[in-house]
Design a protein around this motif. Structure first.
Motif, short mmCIF file in Angstrom:
data_model
loop_
_atom_site.label_atom_id
_atom_site.label_comp_id
_atom_site.label_asym_id
_atom_site.label_seq_id
_atom_site.Cartn_x
_atom_site.Cartn_y
_atom_site.Cartn_z
N PRO A 1 0.81 -1.22 0.00
CA PRO A 1 0.00 0.00 0.00
C PRO A 1 0.85 1.27 0.00
O PRO A 1 0.41 2.31 -0.48
CB PRO A 1 -0.84 -0.12 1.27
CG PRO A 1 -0.14 -1.13 2.11
CD PRO A 1 0.53 -2.06 1.17
N GLY A 2 2.07 1.17 0.53
CA GLY A 2 2.93 2.34 0.55
C GLY A 2 3.35 2.80 -0.83
O GLY A 2 3.73 3.96 -1.02
N LEU A 3 3.29 1.90 -1.81
CA LEU A 3 3.68 2.24 -3.18
C LEU A 3 2.48 2.60 -4.06
O LEU A 3 2.66 2.98 -5.22
CB LEU A 3 4.44 1.06 -3.82
CG LEU A 3 5.71 0.61 -3.08
CD1 LEU A 3 6.33 -0.57 -3.80
CD2 LEU A 3 6.71 1.76 -2.96
N ALA A 4 1.28 2.45 -3.52
CA ALA A 4 0.07 2.72 -4.31
C ALA A 4 -0.22 4.21 -4.34
O ALA A 4 0.17 4.97 -3.44
CB ALA A 4 -1.12 1.98 -3.72
N THR A 5 -0.90 4.67 -5.39
CA THR A 5 -1.38 6.04 -5.41
C THR A 5 -2.53 6.16 -4.42
O THR A 5 -3.13 5.16 -3.99
CB THR A 5 -1.88 6.43 -6.81
OG1 THR A 5 -3.06 5.67 -7.11
CG2 THR A 5 -0.82 6.18 -7.85
N THR A 6 -2.87 7.39 -4.07
CA THR A 6 -3.97 7.60 -3.12
C THR A 6 -5.28 7.08 -3.69
O THR A 6 -6.10 6.50 -2.98
CB THR A 6 -4.09 9.08 -2.76
OG1 THR A 6 -2.80 9.56 -2.33
CG2 THR A 6 -5.08 9.30 -1.63
N PRO B 1 -4.37 -2.31 6.56
CA PRO B 1 -3.14 -1.59 6.19
C PRO B 1 -3.36 -0.58 5.06
O PRO B 1 -2.73 0.49 5.04
CB PRO B 1 -2.18 -2.71 5.78
CG PRO B 1 -2.67 -3.91 6.50
CD PRO B 1 -4.15 -3.77 6.53
N TRP B 2 -4.25 -0.90 4.12
CA TRP B 2 -4.55 0.03 3.05
C TRP B 2 -5.30 1.25 3.60
O TRP B 2 -5.01 2.39 3.20
CB TRP B 2 -5.35 -0.66 1.94
CG TRP B 2 -4.51 -1.61 1.14
CD1 TRP B 2 -4.01 -2.82 1.56
CD2 TRP B 2 -4.02 -1.41 -0.18
NE1 TRP B 2 -3.24 -3.39 0.56
CE2 TRP B 2 -3.24 -2.56 -0.52
CE3 TRP B 2 -4.17 -0.41 -1.12
CZ2 TRP B 2 -2.61 -2.69 -1.75
CZ3 TRP B 2 -3.54 -0.55 -2.36
CH2 TRP B 2 -2.77 -1.67 -2.66
N ARG C 1 -2.94 7.94 6.95
CA ARG C 1 -1.69 8.66 7.20
C ARG C 1 -1.48 9.79 6.20
O ARG C 1 -1.03 10.88 6.56
CB ARG C 1 -0.51 7.68 7.16
CG ARG C 1 -0.35 6.83 8.41
CD ARG C 1 0.97 6.07 8.41
NE ARG C 1 0.97 5.00 7.43
CZ ARG C 1 0.58 3.75 7.69
NH1 ARG C 1 0.15 3.42 8.88
NH2 ARG C 1 0.63 2.82 6.74
N ARG C 2 -1.82 9.54 4.95
CA ARG C 2 -1.63 10.58 3.94
C ARG C 2 -2.59 11.75 4.16
O ARG C 2 -2.21 12.91 3.93
CB ARG C 2 -1.83 9.99 2.54
CG ARG C 2 -0.77 8.95 2.19
CD ARG C 2 -0.92 8.42 0.77
NE ARG C 2 -0.06 7.26 0.54
CZ ARG C 2 0.06 6.65 -0.63
NH1 ARG C 2 -0.61 7.09 -1.69
NH2 ARG C 2 0.85 5.60 -0.76
N SER D 1 -6.22 11.74 12.88
CA SER D 1 -5.69 10.42 13.18
C SER D 1 -5.94 9.51 11.97
O SER D 1 -6.97 9.64 11.31
CB SER D 1 -6.38 9.84 14.42
OG SER D 1 -6.03 8.48 14.61
N PRO D 2 -5.00 8.59 11.68
CA PRO D 2 -5.20 7.72 10.51
C PRO D 2 -6.52 6.94 10.54
O PRO D 2 -7.15 6.72 9.51
CB PRO D 2 -4.00 6.77 10.56
CG PRO D 2 -2.93 7.57 11.23
CD PRO D 2 -3.66 8.39 12.27
N ASP D 3 -6.95 6.50 11.74
CA ASP D 3 -8.18 5.71 11.78
C ASP D 3 -9.44 6.57 11.69
O ASP D 3 -10.56 6.05 11.77
CB ASP D 3 -8.23 4.81 13.02
CG ASP D 3 -8.32 5.58 14.33
OD1 ASP D 3 -8.14 6.81 14.31
OD2 ASP D 3 -8.56 4.93 15.36
N ASP D 4 -9.28 7.88 11.49
CA ASP D 4 -10.45 8.72 11.20
C ASP D 4 -11.14 8.28 9.91
O ASP D 4 -12.32 8.60 9.69
CB ASP D 4 -10.03 10.19 11.06
CG ASP D 4 -9.85 10.87 12.42
OD1 ASP D 4 -10.22 10.27 13.44
OD2 ASP D 4 -9.32 12.00 12.43
N VAL D 5 -10.42 7.57 9.03
CA VAL D 5 -11.03 7.16 7.76
C VAL D 5 -12.26 6.32 7.98
O VAL D 5 -13.21 6.35 7.19
CB VAL D 5 -10.03 6.39 6.87
CG1 VAL D 5 -8.87 7.28 6.45
CG2 VAL D 5 -9.52 5.13 7.56
N TYR D 6 -12.30 5.55 9.09
CA TYR D 6 -13.45 4.68 9.35
C TYR D 6 -14.70 5.46 9.75
O TYR D 6 -15.79 4.90 9.76
CB TYR D 6 -13.11 3.67 10.45
CG TYR D 6 -11.96 2.76 10.10
CD1 TYR D 6 -12.06 1.86 9.05
CD2 TYR D 6 -10.75 2.81 10.80
CE1 TYR D 6 -11.00 1.02 8.71
CE2 TYR D 6 -9.69 1.98 10.48
CZ TYR D 6 -9.82 1.09 9.43
OH TYR D 6 -8.78 0.27 9.10
#
Length: 896
Positions: free
Chosen positions: A483-488, A701-702, A708-709, A718-723
């Protein structure tokens, strides 16, 4: 300086401790606090240095292992002896005497511990160190001060710090000396309801005499629930107040009985309650609006403030004015949804996953996704949500909609050749379908049914050969990518693709579960109808066979045995708190092989989910519940698996012989036919469930990388705000990031949704909507008799057991599971099965004969009753209960 004033402005935590800091602030703010003085932490440190005690204390302040459990009792006694043998210096004694003599009238005082690690928002240390009441005389006060210092090393204080990760060499003790209040009534007050989290309620507990009786739990106090909006009393519960603590002459206290007449009286007048509530609100304002835990005393007409500290672990308040709106022409049921999605859903899961479940079905023309209001028909499935909780929607399609659907369906079937319909019937595991139930093909189906009696149904074969491999392949595709190499944009594509793969597997599970339910249910119905008094249930005959659950136990027991075989590792896991064990294992010279075995276990069995919502991490990601269970298994291995399985097999064979003796002729043939049909098909259900949620181990992880981005650019906190955002909101955030723009309002939105979900956990969701008094289909519904100690549910695993209950509400409570006790919990998913080696019985709020818990209980050969509804509310940990897995009853008896 050996003493400082109570109102000192040098009142930081490291100088005067938690209690001293709070009292100094209250005095300086003008609150009525008893007069006194303080001994700062620097004096304690000087005493330790003068007598060279630090190294000796730190050598002793380590747990010892007794019967597999850590104990600090002996270390505490040894440290106390160090203090007892060392005198206070004359300068210190003179200063203490002078400070005491300066108090008007040489009064009796309270000598109170005030450590530098107490009364914190997350760590209260309530009751961990000592307080000495009714102390009179300068020398007596000095002696009590030294006893307070020693109480920094009580067994309970050291154990508390050990669990919380507070280093022994970082703590120090200040002491507060205050004039004793000869209280007529005293107690504690919370400016928010600590049980429900409700901020609009003030809770008061109080009794006659000194407050120590209430604080230490020696008396059942009066309880008042106050509405903080108008300060009226909403509820009054008068406690027994059978005794009270009073001053015992010039030194110490004693317990005194309260007269029968006074026990029935309210300890507070309406005016006193109002004055107390007004004081509480002012104190809360002084501490920046943080809810407070307040100690107080009333002597005559004077109200004294004795302490204030933050309320720790205050739950989120439930939402206000909650209704459970109906959906037109629909009945909403918990059913299987309650077992797989028991908690309030996260916004992203509700948006992506529930929509994906809909998208994976073939719907008639004109059907479209409309969220909870999507039209439905019985042969398909829609998950609706109300207040964030998931329900199965069953729509009434009387009229044009249903007729239109059936017309389209029949027209489509009529265009297909007969052999296509026959093949479809076989692969889907149906005996007949609507368009072929009449005519010459009826005979074909009867022949097919007869020949398939003892074979696996085609739907289960299709799961094994097609649905599961396709599901695993879809996951593997994204597992191979970084996932670190994927585009957003690719991150969002991956999240949606994995969600769709999991949703497709949901429908495969429904087919498997439906088939297993049909075979098990038909067998159970036969036994109930034809042998009602023989004590035979289907679970008796479907127990003790190989399964993934037992494989997981074998693997965990192997790890536990390896740890027990190494004395150093055994001591490490017993002594180290569970949340820090893996880190300690990584640093241990013998730890590498065990860590590899644990990692392998977590990869093989730790991807199971406690909750289908991908907002919750799996064991592999957050292995604390596993470590808790492993630690318990190392400490007490319980009955060996082989012995337990032999007992289950013996019980099954005995019932088998009983059934063969009972059933004669054609009834015996029918018994055998139904048994073998269930036996060859039933186990696939648990095997299929083992893989449920597997996609989330790859998805998270994705999602974390996307989070994070979005944090880096300032859109999220926070990264888990996506949920806590929807797909549309995340798409907008991704588009803004492409333009190098942040969308900070989405962080606010995520925070609001996170709080709302936490609040919804405090709600009691109904089992059916519209809410009905009786709905037998809803397994969440409580079924009680008039006897308050008798609970009724579903008899799912045979046998009777009496034992102590362990009420486990969530994976965070796994360490509270007492070996050889009866597990009482809201429900179980496959990830809960690590508790079963320690359980002698099972009781749940949710579930029925084919729920996960019933199947695993049969495999373990323990009696189980499921679907009681409110077992976790009515049963307390430590109570003795009797579980009758043949009759479906739980009897509450014994004491907490």
């Amino acid at each position: 300086m050996n003493t400082v004033a109570l109102n000192t402005t040098e009142n930081d935590l490291e100088t005067v401790g938690g209690k001293g800091r709070s009292l100094s602030r209250l005095v300086n703010a003008g609150f009525k606090v008893p007069d006194g003085f303080q001994i700062p932490t620097s004096v304690y440190r000087q005493f330790i240095a003068d007598h060279r005690l630090q190294n000796e204390i730190l050598k002793l302040a380590k747990p010892v292992i007794e019967a597999g459990i850590i104990s600090f009792e002996r270390p505490s006694e040894d440290i106390k002896a160090l203090f007892d043998g060392k005198p206070l210096g004359d300068p210190l004694l003179d200063d203490i005497r002078a400070a005491y003599e300066a108090l008007p009238g040489h009064p009796a005082v309270a000598v109170r511990s005030s450590a530098n690690a107490e009364d914190l928002p997350g760590l209260s240390f309530a009751g961990q160190q000592e307080t000495y009441l009714n102390v009179t005389g300068g020398d007596e006060v000095a002696a009590a001060i030294k006893q307070c210092w020693a109480s920094l090393w009580t067994a309970q204080a050291m154990n508390y710090r050990h669990e919380m990760g507070i280093a022994p060499d970082s703590v120090a003790m200040a002491v507060v000396v205050q004039v004793m209040v000869p209280s007529d009534v005293s107690g504690i007050l919370f400016t928010a309801n600590p049980a429900t989290g409700e901020r609009s309620e003030i809770i008061v507990n109080c009794s006659f005499g000194l407050g120590e009786a209430v604080v230490s739990g020696q008396v059942t106090p009066d309880t008042y629930v106050i509405d903080r909006n108008d300060l009226t009393v909403k509820e009054t519960v008068l406690g027994a107040k059978a005794s009270m603590i009073v001053a015992d002459g010039d030194q110490g206290t004693r317990l005194e009985e309260v007269s029968e007449v006074r026990r029935s009286e309210s300890s507070l007048t309406p005016d006193a309650i109002r004055e107390l509530a007004e004081l509480a609100i002012r104190v809360e304002i002084e501490f920046d609006g943080d809810p407070q835990d307040i100690e107080w005393a009333m002597a005559g007409d004077t109200l004294w403030l004795l302490q204030a500290r933050p309320i720790t672990n205050l739950p989120a308040a439930p939402p206000r004015d909650v209704t459970w709106p109906e959906i037109p022409d629909a009945i909403l049921l918990k059913r299987q949804v309650a077992e797989n999605m028991p908690d309030p859903l996260s916004p992203l899961f509700e948006d992506l996953y529930l929509h994906a479940i809909f998208d994976t079905q073939k719907w008639p023309e004109g059907w479209k996704w409309e969220g909870s209001r999507t039209r439905n028909y019985m042969k398909n499935f829609v998950v609706a949500t109300v207040n964030g909780y998931a329900y199965q929607a069953i729509y009434n399609m009387n009229g044009a909609d249903w007729e239109d659907y059936m017309r389209q369906h029949k027209q489509a079937q009529a265009k297909l050749p007969w052999y296509v319909n026959l093949k479809r019937s076989i692969t889907q595991g149906q005996y007949m379908i609507e368009s072929m139930k009449d005519g010459p093909f009826h005979v074909v189906f009867l022949i097919m049914r007869a020949f398939r009696t003892f074979k696996r149904y085609p739907s289960l074969v299709q799961w094994e050969r097609q649905w599961l491999p396709e599901y695993q392949a879809a996951i593997d595709r994204w597992e191979q990518l970084d996932p670190g190499l994927a585009t957003t944009q690719e991150l969002m594509i991956g999240i949606k693709a994995l969600t769709l793969a999991e949703a497709k597997y949901w429908h495969a599970l429904r087919a498997v579960i439906g088939t297993a339910k049909g075979t098990d249910g038909a067998f159970q119905t036969f036994l109930e109808k034809n042998a009602p008094d023989e004590g035979l249930i289907s679970g008796t005959f479907l127990s003790g066979f190989p399964s993934r659950t037992l494989d997981a136990e074998v693997a965990m027991r192997a790890i536990a045995e390896r740890i027990r075989a190494n004395q150093a590792l055994y001591e490490l896991i017993i002594v180290t708190p569970a949340q820090r064990f893996l880190a300690a294992l990584d640093l241990h010279p013998d730890g590498a092989p065990i860590r590899r075995a644990i990692d392998q276990y977590l990869h093989d069995f730790g991807r199971q989910v406690f909750n289908l919502d991908f907002v919750e991490p799996s064991l592999e990601e957050k292995p604390l519940p596993f470590v808790m269970s492993l630690k318990s298994l190392v400490r007490n291995p319980g009955r060996q698996l082989e012995q337990r399985q032999r007992e289950v097999t013996q019980k099954r064979r005995a019932k088998w012989k009983q059934a063969l003796r009972f059933f004669k002729g054609s009834m015996r043939f029918e018994f055998l036919r139904l048994y073998w049909t269930a036996r060859v098909n039933y186990p696939t259900r648990e095997e299929a469930l083992f893989y449920m949620g597997l996609a989330w181990a790859t998805l998270r992880p994705w999602a974390a990388e996307l989070g994070r981005r979005l944090v880096a650019i300032g859109t999220l906190d926070s990264p888990d705000d996506v949920y806590y955002l929807t797909e549309a909101e995340l798409t907008a955030a991704i588009a803004a990031r492409a333009d190098d723009r942040a969308v900070p309002e989405l962080a606010t939105r995520a925070s609001e949704q996170r709080i709302l979900r936490a609040q919804r956990f405090r709600m009691n969701q109904p089992s059916t909507i519209p809410v009905t008094k009786e709905k037998e289909e809803a397994t969440f519904k409580a079924k009680e008799t008039e006897q308050t100690n008798l609970l009724r549910g579903f008899a799912v695993s045979p046998g009777t057991v009496t034992g102590v209950a362990s009420v486990i509400m969530s994976p965070n409570d796994f360490d509270k599971m007492t070996p050889d006790s009866i597990l009482v919990c809201p429900l179980t998913t496959p990830a809960w099965t690590q508790l079963f080696p320690h359980a002698t019985g099972l009781v749940t709020d949710i579930g029925s004969i084919l729920a996960h818990g019933s199947i695993v209980a049969r495999e373990y050969g323990i009696p189980a009753v499921l679907g009681i509804g409110d077992a976790t509310q009515r049963i307390k940990s430590g109570q003795t209960i009797t579980v009758d897995g043949d009759r479906g009853t739980v009897t509450i008896g014994g004491s907490e």
